[in-house]
Design a protein around this motif. Structure first.
Motif, PDB file in Angstrom:
ATOM      1  N   ASN A 310       0.967  -1.152  -0.001  1.00 54.19           N
ATOM      2  CA  ASN A 310       0.072  -0.132   0.033  1.00 54.19           C
ATOM      3  C   ASN A 310       0.845   1.229   0.022  1.00 54.19           C
ATOM      4  OD1 ASN A 310       0.651  -0.005   2.488  1.00 54.19           O
ATOM      5  ND2 ASN A 310      -1.136   0.463   3.628  1.00 54.19           N
ATOM      6  N   SER A 311       2.220   1.040  -0.305  1.00 56.86           N
ATOM      7  CA  SER A 311       3.073   2.235  -0.281  1.00 56.86           C
ATOM      8  C   SER A 311       4.157   1.934  -1.344  1.00 56.86           C
ATOM      9  CB  SER A 311       3.568   2.394   1.216  1.00 56.86           C
ATOM     10  OG  SER A 311       4.796   3.281   1.053  1.00 56.86           O
ATOM     11  N   GLY A 312       4.486   3.055  -2.073  1.00 56.40           N
ATOM     12  CA  GLY A 312       5.674   2.702  -3.035  1.00 56.40           C
ATOM     13  C   GLY A 312       6.839   2.211  -2.496  1.00 56.40           C
ATOM     14  N   GLY A 313       7.373   3.281  -1.485  1.00 55.44           N
ATOM     15  CA  GLY A 313       8.704   3.216  -1.095  1.00 55.44           C
ATOM     16  C   GLY A 313       9.163   1.776  -0.791  1.00 55.44           C
ATOM     17  N   PRO A 314       8.333   1.298   0.209  1.00 60.29           N
ATOM     18  CA  PRO A 314       8.880  -0.165   0.568  1.00 60.29           C
ATOM     19  C   PRO A 314       8.594  -1.142  -0.653  1.00 60.29           C
ATOM     20  CG  PRO A 314       7.331   0.759   1.969  1.00 60.29           C
ATOM     21  CD  PRO A 314       7.408   1.528   1.026  1.00 60.29           C
ATOM     22  N   ILE A 316       9.755  -0.627  -3.359  1.00 60.09           N
ATOM     23  CA  ILE A 316      11.035  -0.324  -4.466  1.00 60.09           C
ATOM     24  C   ILE A 316      12.015  -1.032  -3.658  1.00 60.09           C
ATOM     25  CG2 ILE A 316      12.670   1.434  -5.094  1.00 60.09           C
ATOM     26  CD1 ILE A 316      10.469   3.095  -5.473  1.00 60.09           C
ATOM     27  N   ALA A 358      -2.169   3.897  -0.668  1.00 63.26           N
ATOM     28  CA  ALA A 358      -2.240   4.190   0.677  1.00 63.26           C
ATOM     29  C   ALA A 358      -3.733   3.821   1.460  1.00 63.26           C
ATOM     30  CB  ALA A 358      -1.726   5.481   1.163  1.00 63.26           C
ATOM     31  N   LEU A 386       1.836  -0.493   5.454  1.00 63.22           N
ATOM     32  CA  LEU A 386       2.070   0.753   6.132  1.00 63.22           C
ATOM     33  C   LEU A 386       0.814   1.440   6.743  1.00 63.22           C
ATOM     34  CD1 LEU A 386       4.879   0.375   4.882  1.00 63.22           C
ATOM     35  CD2 LEU A 386       4.955   3.002   5.100  1.00 63.22           C
TER      36      LEU A 386
ATOM     37  N   SER B 166       9.199   9.463   0.145  1.00 68.95           N
ATOM     38  CA  SER B 166       7.916   8.474   0.017  1.00 68.95           C
ATOM     39  C   SER B 166       6.859   9.071   1.168  1.00 68.95           C
ATOM     40  CB  SER B 166       8.230   7.195   0.044  1.00 68.95           C
ATOM     41  OG  SER B 166       7.083   6.459   0.579  1.00 68.95           O
ATOM     42  N   ALA B 168       4.053   7.869   2.766  1.00 70.39           N
ATOM     43  CA  ALA B 168       3.381   6.621   3.336  1.00 70.39           C
ATOM     44  C   ALA B 168       4.619   6.113   4.190  1.00 70.39           C
ATOM     45  CB  ALA B 168       3.075   5.541   2.602  1.00 70.39           C
ATOM     46  N   LEU B 169       5.886   5.932   3.684  1.00 64.24           N
ATOM     47  CA  LEU B 169       6.951   5.703   4.396  1.00 64.24           C
ATOM     48  C   LEU B 169       7.217   6.484   5.567  1.00 64.24           C
ATOM     49  CD1 LEU B 169       8.928   3.376   4.422  1.00 64.24           C
ATOM     50  CD2 LEU B 169      10.668   4.863   3.132  1.00 64.24           C
ATOM     51  N   TYR B 217      15.555   9.484   3.007  1.00 58.97           N
ATOM     52  CA  TYR B 217      14.965   8.208   2.299  1.00 58.97           C
ATOM     53  C   TYR B 217      14.810   8.834   0.856  1.00 58.97           C
ATOM     54  CZ  TYR B 217      11.964   5.119  -0.224  1.00 58.97           C
ATOM     55  OH  TYR B 217      12.048   4.227  -1.412  1.00 58.97           O
ATOM     56  N   GLU B 219      14.309   8.374  -3.538  1.00 60.12           N
ATOM     57  CA  GLU B 219      14.311   7.459  -4.642  1.00 60.12           C
ATOM     58  C   GLU B 219      14.972   8.002  -5.899  1.00 60.12           C
ATOM     59  OE1 GLU B 219      10.171   7.030  -4.688  1.00 60.12           O
ATOM     60  OE2 GLU B 219      10.090   5.919  -2.890  1.00 60.12           O
ATOM     61  N   ALA B 245      17.018   4.107  -2.478  1.00 58.51           N
ATOM     62  CA  ALA B 245      16.304   3.082  -2.896  1.00 58.51           C
ATOM     63  C   ALA B 245      16.153   3.100  -4.539  1.00 58.51           C
ATOM     64  CB  ALA B 245      14.650   2.895  -2.463  1.00 58.51           C
ATOM     65  N   GLY B 246      15.970   1.847  -5.155  1.00 58.07           N
ATOM     66  CA  GLY B 246      15.646   1.846  -6.721  1.00 58.07           C
ATOM     67  C   GLY B 246      17.215   1.680  -7.185  1.00 58.07           C
ATOM     68  N   GLY B 251      14.271  -2.498  -9.504  1.00 57.49           N
ATOM     69  CA  GLY B 251      13.933  -1.470  -8.511  1.00 57.49           C
ATOM     70  C   GLY B 251      13.753   0.189  -9.283  1.00 57.49           C
ATOM     71  N   ALA B 254      10.281   0.472 -10.752  1.00 60.95           N
ATOM     72  CA  ALA B 254       9.439   0.607  -9.893  1.00 60.95           C
ATOM     73  C   ALA B 254       9.392   1.976  -9.520  1.00 60.95           C
ATOM     74  CB  ALA B 254       9.419  -0.278  -8.668  1.00 60.95           C
ATOM     75  N   HIS B 258       6.468   5.007  -9.556  1.00 61.67           N
ATOM     76  CA  HIS B 258       6.302   5.401  -8.167  1.00 61.67           C
ATOM     77  C   HIS B 258       5.923   7.063  -8.359  1.00 61.67           C
ATOM     78  CE1 HIS B 258       5.091   6.204  -4.056  1.00 61.67           C
ATOM     79  NE2 HIS B 258       6.230   6.332  -3.740  1.00 61.67           N
TER      80      HIS B 258
END
Lengths: 711, 711
Positions: A310-314, A316, A358, A386, B166, B168-169, B217, B219, B245-246, B251, B254, B258
């Motif tokens: 439900n979240s892009g970051g995790p 990736i 989300a 998340l 991110s 949500a993260l 954090y 991307e 990330a990525g 990755g 993605a 995102h």
């Protein structure tokens, strides 16, 4: 140790606690307390000459006073009384004991002597013994419920068989298991491993059904060859996951001061674990994460991972981890994508990773997971949650477990980046998937499942026997022995290799310049000329190797120069002439050979040779004897394998022949176990046809052993 | 963005919430609720045309209706109204906004257009903007107490500045911080980073005192060169720890789906982070563990680690980790050992690791830690506790913290292999050391402290300017441009290198065989002959390189053979003759050059050349322009550095000259930014004197850019 006695120790119908005590804060007290508190199903006989009753049970002065039979005894008395107690146990017919008492080899020379006397007695009586200097044993089987261990916490039921070489660590682990959502079937603290060690545990657990996986904490491996045989067989049935501590030189020294046992070189340990199919972890955290995954996941059918989030970051971050572990991101089918599109919002991504965005409600979690699990192109699934307003973590977890229960055949792992409170709740529930806080942990777990899958699918290795001229080799060794040398000359070394069917480069010995010229004519220019001396093993260092000699004139010049240089260095004595060799044209120089580890025995090596061997360290090791698959693994696990394949347009190397060379060397050291070191360096891959040719060789033997075996 | 506007955003005296709402489960409601619940110190103006009061505060139809001044506005309305709202904000004199609203470039082309229009407006008005499509901002400064963020949990006070790409993260992270015993000073969710990005946050936080460390954090990195400048400066004052990330191809794909931003190649990102002194982590777990250590530990004076434990096993595992991270196990002084012996039992080990044995009481923990901390040979201490009967974990933790409070200058970390219950308790306490469950986590943390120590001690890099013949190079490029070629010939490439002061191997062009022979006479045999062709860049593939030519006869034969082979392959057209080169005698072939990353720009490479470059991948990268220290880092970070040092008895390579070559190349691509690719392969290290000599070169330019810049 015997398996049947081991069974008596772990599942006794009756047991004695020798040194049981009514005095709090003693181990004799705690053992009695734990046994009763955990509800041991058999009969306990407390043994203590001073008390007639201990913690509500009738006590006896000695095991000989106990009326009924006794399956096993836990011994917690002072070490000086242990030997006589063992006598009594034997007299009573007890076949298995657990000696918790310390005061043996971990304390110094006197203790070591005591332990040797103990081992002698155990052998004499045919008795099986856990310890001494250990924490005890546990069996959570509901029919047994044996907690013969002085850890603070009562054990948690699970499917793990755990062996710990460190007592305190074992206790610490028992403590945290519940938090981690895993539990033991059985636990053995092997302590000084005077008798029972990791090998014994593997041998015993191989056929104990409720042990589904075996975890090992080891600081040393008592009998590497036996470990190999047992582990190689058992890992095909259930995973073995090991943490071998004492890897670094400093760590190994801490290890030996700790348990008094010699920690083997880590290269050998790594080789042993790899070729036995044992999964190696480098931290307790990883050990437990892996155990958690094996406890709650089936072995997958392939390595294609789908991610639902439900979240892009995790998503990736998990993708990064999947790729870095060499697994594949699943390609979802068009049908799957259409099915997902049917209910997910337009902002969602239906490619893998599937990002439900989300606001994903519970229903989307369920339906997405269901849909993805139904895709034939998906072998494993990571579900990420998340926190989002209004959606409770524990509800999502339950929803996922519900879907998983309907689809038991594919591994599913949960990544819940939420509070400890969630994990607390989870730890009190029956779960059918493992939950992690971070994506990388989850993917690492899937990687272990995948590793186990590949190991199970790997055929059994074969140990081919080659026809060799071992008599020839024996006579070479005999003459070397006769001269009292450890080191073979180059000519002798190459003769040994040749007798074992290894293609060595064409050559011959020449006593003087004239012979050298005649020989070169026979072999054909260009040739290499090498010093032949009984005294000098590193020929390059003294200018003893001359390459690319194109004709007789050049040969003459180089020969004269070599002799002059040796004379100047006072090294002429010992020169027996020169070796003239065909000059193999090759850009690819490999190295292979045998090294002997003092604890693990002969070890095979293969890798990139030439000037790079020390710097790049692109080499692999396996313990001898090698199976054909071990040999292939060795070849394929070096980076230079790409060169062998012909990465730069060269003729591919003949991999089968390289494999055979390794197997022939393995046979050599089996037939002549006193071979201490052997180097083929370089093993050149011919530019012409990819044939591996041993261009130079060095062999060293252990004299005393050789004398014993050859004569 | 401007720093002063950023300060208004993060520490506003008054703020508007545009889109504030009384309706539950809306973001406009949650923002209002969090602001008030967390006790924001300034004035809140809810903006909503429909309500006159929201959550107890007087609401206004627009910012223009607010009587007093407004420092910043949080915008949570539908994206289609955002632009006009920005106009109003400008009219009101607001310099900083936080746009939480989604519906911009993350949604597709229309959203992208909207975002471009937004950016244009921001520039026009000189306005600073966080977001859009973000979670909001947080400042826990007791004087501010700003929680303008719709995460579920209220923020925890701490010393971290955190930037999350991110949303949500970011929310997930806010959630778990308390469990981890860390907290934020400030938090910025940058969302689509239309204006404020990681760079801005670093620039702003560089001088914000209560931000002691910066966590990122990311991307993608919006402006790599700016990031580099800011990070290089800031990391000298406070650590920056980044999770990028990525990394993998999968990755990265993605990542772009995102956030709609292009993730750069990971090699370039790795280079950028390394040369900016940014500590890179590869998982959130490690990111937080590192943050925990920086929050509770000073930077140590050295890398010597002491371990204090009540159990051998974890001591060994920590020792392994210390050694594997390249730190040292402290050698305790005789005095320290004697002091320890005075109170520890005989079974204890007073060598490092200090094993107090399982029964160690509280007093031993205190006294041992005190004694070890007093040893001048100890820079950092790991204290390990495993549960033992009667000793409470929390009491041990308090005892350690007491001793630590008396000795604030050396880092101490606790490894407590105990239940989650303990960590729960710890999370509710003020602590002065970080606690971990596993030893490896603790040692990894110390390693980060050590890394930061080394970075701070590293002098500032210099960017030397070399005197070069740039006019010559310009004229080479001009003629290449004139012919419309992207690819320079070998001769042209070497001419460019030579003009920039790089020692290229002696050579000359010959149009025909006779000229070739004359030239070879001048240079001196042995020579190398290479095809000179405008059409063929990979000469080896067509037999266009002939080495070891010893005399005129051989030269004649090789020349004829080359021409015949080209003719046979129909490749003769484009041949301009041959290049005759001195033949450099060398066993050590390196490679260096320039590659251009579409996002990060020119990137320098150095490493092991020859047949191994692709297979061994022993190369290092740094972004241009290089400082002298960057260049040295590049050289020293490849495994082959040992070869350069002369590991096998060769003359050591002239490292300074290699460094200068890299710096000269860096200057070249600065002066001629259209250089797209440059290879010196091989860069041979002369066996004679260690001089690095460019034996072959290849340069490719970007035509259009070159035309723009040259003409």
């Amino acid at each position: 140790m015997s398996v049947s006695a081991m069974d008596k120790i772990m599942s006794p119908a009756s047991m004695a606690v020798i040194g049981a005590s009514s005095r709090e804060h003693t181990i004799g007290f705690d053992i009695m307390k734990n046994l009763q508190k955990y509800g041991y199903s058999g009969t306990i006989y407390p043994i203590n000459p001073k008390d007639s009753e201990i913690q509500g049970l009738k006590a006896y002065p000695s095991v000989l006073d106990v009326p009924g039979p006794i399956d096993m005894a836990v011994i917690v008395i002072n070490s000086k009384f242990v030997l006589s107690t063992i006598d009594q146990c034997h007299q009573k017919g007890i076949k298995g004991v657990v000696i918790i008492s310390a005061g043996f080899k971990e304390t110094g020379p006197a203790g070591k002597q005591l332990e040797e006397a103990l081992v002698a007695k155990l052998h004499e009586y045919g008795m099986t013994c856990v310890g001494p200097n250990c924490l005890g044993v546990v069996n959570t089987d509901p029919k047994v419920r044996l907690d013969a261990c002085f850890a603070e916490t009562l054990p948690v039921r699970g499917d793990i068989g755990f062996v710990s070489q460190s007592g305190a660590l074992g206790g610490g682990i028992l403590n945290i298991l519940k938090d981690l959502n895993i539990g033991f079937a059985q636990f053995i603290s092997i302590g000084n491993q005077a008798d029972v060690n990791a090998d014994s545990a593997i041998e015993y657990w191989e056929n104990v059904d409720d042990v589904h996986q075996i975890l090992l904490y080891m600081e040393s491996i008592a009998d590497p060859q036996k470990f190999r045989t047992l582990a190689t067989r058992t890992t095909k049935k259930k995973p073995i996951v090991a943490l071998k501590a004492g890897r670094s030189a400093a760590g190994a020294s801490a290890a030996s001061s700790h348990t008094g046992s010699l920690a083997g070189a880590d290269k050998a340990a790594a080789a042993l674990l790899a070729q036995s199919g044992v999964i190696r972890e480098f931290s307790l955290e990883n050990l437990f994460n892996t155990a958690k995954v094996f406890s709650h996941c089936p072995i997958p059918k392939g390595d294609r991972v789908a991610i639902v989030t439900n979240s892009g970051g995790p998503g990736i971050m998990c993708t990064d981890a999947v790729v870095e572990h060499g697994m594949q991101m699943a390609q979802l089918s068009e049908e799957t994508k259409n099915n997902l599109r049917a209910f997910l919002p337009p902002a969602a991504s239906v490619k893998n990773p599937v990002d439900m965005i989300a606001s994903a409600p519970l229903e989307h979690y369920k339906q997405t997971l269901k849909t993805v699990l139904a895709d034939d192109g998906v072998d494993m699934v990571v579900v990420i949650y998340l926190p989002f307003l209004g959606l409770k973590d524990i509800d999502v977890a339950k929803a996922i477990m519900e879907i998983k229960a309907e689809n038991p055949s594919k591994p599913v792992v949960g990544v819940f980046m939420t509070t400890q409170d969630f994990f607390q709740k989870i730890s009190e529930m029956e779960v059918n998937i493992p939950f992690f806080m971070f994506g990388e942990q989850a993917v690492e777990g899937l990687n272990r499942l995948n590793q186990q899958r590949k190991w199970i699918a790997r055929p059994e290795g074969k140990f081919p026997e080659f026809k060799v001229e071992s008599e020839k080799v024996k006579s070479v060794f005999s003459s070397v022995l006769y001269e009292g040398r450890e080191q073979l000359t180059t000519a002798e070394s190459l003769a040994v290799l040749s007798a074992y069917g290894i293609r060595v480069c064409k050559d011959g010995e020449a006593k003087d310049l004239d012979q050298a010229i005649a020989l070169a004519d026979k072999i054909g220019y260009p040739v290499v000329m090498k010093l032949n001396s009984k005294k000098i093993s590193h020929k390059t260092d003294v200018g003893g190797v001359r390459v690319g000699i194109e004709n007789a004139d050049q040969l003459r010049a180089e020969y004269t120069d070599m002799v002059n240089k040796l004379k100047a260095k006072n090294l002429l004595d010992g020169m027996e002439g020169v070796i003239i060799q065909e000059m193999v044209k090759s850009d690819r120089e490999m190295v292979c050979g045998i090294a002997t580890d003092p604890q693990y025995g002969p070890m095979m090596m293969f890798g990139l040779g030439g000037v790079f061997v020390e710097v790049m360290k692109d080499v692999s090791f396996r313990l001898a004897p090698l199976s054909d698959l071990d040999a292939l693994d060795m070849i394929k696990s070096v980076k230079a394998y790409k060169l062998l394949e012909g990465a730069r347009g060269e003729i591919p190397a003949d991999i089968n022949q390289i494999k055979d060379i390794l197997l022939r060397l393995s046979q050599l050291v089996k037939d002549f176990p006193f071979v201490d070191e052997l180097d083929i360096n370089p093993l050149m891959i011919s530019d012409k046809d990819g044939e591996p040719i041993a261009v130079d060789g060095r062999i060293k033997i252990r004299l005393q052993e050789a004398e014993r075996l050859i004569k």
